[in-house]
Design an enzyme around this catalytic site. Structure first.
Site, PDB file in Angstrom:
ATOM      1  N   ASN A 130     -60.357  18.794 109.758  1.00  0.00           N
ATOM      2  CA  ASN A 130     -61.733  18.297 109.615  1.00  0.00           C
ATOM      3  C   ASN A 130     -61.991  18.027 108.144  1.00  0.00           C
ATOM      4  OD1 ASN A 130     -64.444  17.720 109.622  1.00  0.00           O
ATOM      5  ND2 ASN A 130     -65.101  19.650 110.549  1.00  0.00           N
ATOM      6  N   CYS A 133     -66.880  16.873 107.475  1.00  0.00           N
ATOM      7  CA  CYS A 133     -68.200  17.425 107.754  1.00  0.00           C
ATOM      8  C   CYS A 133     -69.196  16.846 106.768  1.00  0.00           C
ATOM      9  CB  CYS A 133     -68.188  18.941 107.637  1.00  0.00           C
ATOM     10  SG  CYS A 133     -69.853  19.621 107.648  1.00  0.00           S
ATOM     11  N   THR A 196     -69.344  12.866 112.688  1.00  0.00           N
ATOM     12  CA  THR A 196     -70.736  12.410 112.830  1.00  0.00           C
ATOM     13  C   THR A 196     -71.187  11.512 111.679  1.00  0.00           C
ATOM     14  OG1 THR A 196     -71.415  14.454 111.783  1.00  0.00           O
ATOM     15  CG2 THR A 196     -71.453  14.401 114.188  1.00  0.00           C
TER      16      THR A 196
HETATM   17  C1  DHB Z   1     -71.031  20.113 111.023  1.00  0.00           C
HETATM   18  C2  DHB Z   1     -69.703  19.830 110.854  1.00  0.00           C
HETATM   19  C3  DHB Z   1     -69.243  18.590 111.195  1.00  0.00           C
HETATM   20  O1  DHB Z   1     -67.952  18.232 111.046  1.00  0.00           O
HETATM   21  C4  DHB Z   1     -70.137  17.667 111.728  1.00  0.00           C
HETATM   22  O2  DHB Z   1     -69.697  16.461 112.088  1.00  0.00           O
HETATM   23  C5  DHB Z   1     -71.455  17.954 111.908  1.00  0.00           C
HETATM   24  C6  DHB Z   1     -71.898  19.199 111.554  1.00  0.00           C
HETATM   25  C7  DHB Z   1     -71.572  21.410 110.576  1.00  0.00           C
HETATM   26  O3  DHB Z   1     -71.028  22.474 110.888  1.00  0.00           O
HETATM   27  O4  DHB Z   1     -72.596  21.375 109.866  1.00  0.00           O
END
Ligand code: DHB
Length: 308
Positions: A130, A133, A196
């Site tokens: 990931n 985020c 997102t």
């Molecule tokens: C979070 C992490 C993510 O990868 C995402 O797309 C949306 C929120 C988070 O934990 O804040």
């Protein structure tokens, strides 16, 4: 006789054999082995854990999530128990023969490598990096916006772990195909497209942003056309398989992503709106679509929309 029996939903995703192309998206129900087992029992091809970091994190203060038109905005702040604490959950899932993709993040190359090594030795079948985020500025956050960082982190992880590595990218960039190519150069086995979309909401009565973090990540149906475009652009530029993610709610969405170039899908927000049945619904919808169009496997329609 015959019917659906000759149709296979199985996919080989860069060395990861899955019985169905439909997975859960990280962050949705991925916090415990029993919940992930339910995802599996409902027909997912593999389960994806919540993103695990090097240390336990509480995440942001509430409010961290809200529903908006056509989607959800969340800024959880990557709450998680730390990867070490989670290794037993992975082992528990492996004892039950569940195919597990461990999602993880870190702040430094060293931490990325250490996490990858530990998660691999716990028996995870694949890793999902990931890098994207949107809610933690300056730390593990938006490494996915920088080609060199993506290549270096991917390379560091591949040097310590031989299991398939999915690199999850962010739509919050100018040219996602360039970033995907950097991941491919670094040795990624597949790309997950996408995380997102950075967003926000303001309360007109309180005259303030609603989320404590001010901004958050938008998921759900509103994200789908953006995610589909990202899959399309990436598939024009890279050879490694793509896992489509972003607003997949039903079999028709899933088929659209496959036609755009995805070999598999991840379902996030729809788990909330549809429930656990979303996996079997999408599986049987894809199966019927293949049958009605006289195909026998998912692989035959991957990227077909490019060939018209
Ligand atoms: C979070 C992490 C993510 O990868 C995402 O797309 C949306 C929120 C988070 O934990 O804040």
């Amino acid at each position: 006789m015959g019917g659906l029996t000759s149709i296979s939903l199985a996919v080989n995703l860069a060395g990861l054999s899955i019985r169905s192309p439909v997975l859960n998206a990280s962050g949705v129900l991925g916090m415990s082995a029993p919940l992930l087992k339910r995802v599996w029992d409902n027909g997912a091809g593999a389960v994806v854990t919540k993103s695990l970091g090097p240390q336990p994190r509480d995440g942001h203060r509430n409010p961290t999530l809200l529903e908006v038109d056509c989607g959800i905005i969340n800024a959880m702040g990557l709450p998680n128990p730390g990867y070490e604490e989670f290794l037993n959950q992975i082992r528990e899932l492996k004892e039950q023969k569940v195919v597990v993709v461990a999602s993880f993040f870190a702040s430094t190359i060293k931490e990325f490598a250490e996490s990858a090594r530990a998660l691999t030795s716990s028996g995870a079948d694949a890793l999902e990096l990931n890098l994207s985020c949107p809610n933690v500025e300056g730390e593990p956050g938006m490494c996915a916006a920088d080609e060199l960082s993506v290549e270096q982190v991917t390379h560091a992880v591949k040097s310590v772990s031989k299991i398939p590595l999915l690199v999850k990218l962010s739509p919050n960039v100018t040219d996602i195909a360039l970033i995907a190519k950097a991941a491919e150069r670094g040795g990624a086995d597949a790309i997950t497209s996408v995380n997102t979309l950075k967003a926000m909401a303001i309360d007109a009565d309180f005259k303030r942003p609603i989320l404590t973090n001010i901004t958050g990540g938008l998921s759900g149906p509103a994200l789908k056309p953006v995610a589909l475009r990202c899959v399309w652009e990436i598939s024009e530029e890279v050879k490694i398989p793509i896992v489509g993610c972003g607003g997949v709610s039903n079999w028709r969405d899933a088929v659209e992503f496959i036609l755009a170039g995805a070999s598999a899908l991840e379902v996030g927000s729809a788990l909330k709106s549809v429930g656990f049945g979303v996996f079997s619904d999408i599986n049987s919808g894809i199966e019927k679509y293949l049958k009605n169009n006289e195909y026998k496997s998912v692989g035959e329609i991957v990227g077909l929309a490019h060939k018209g």
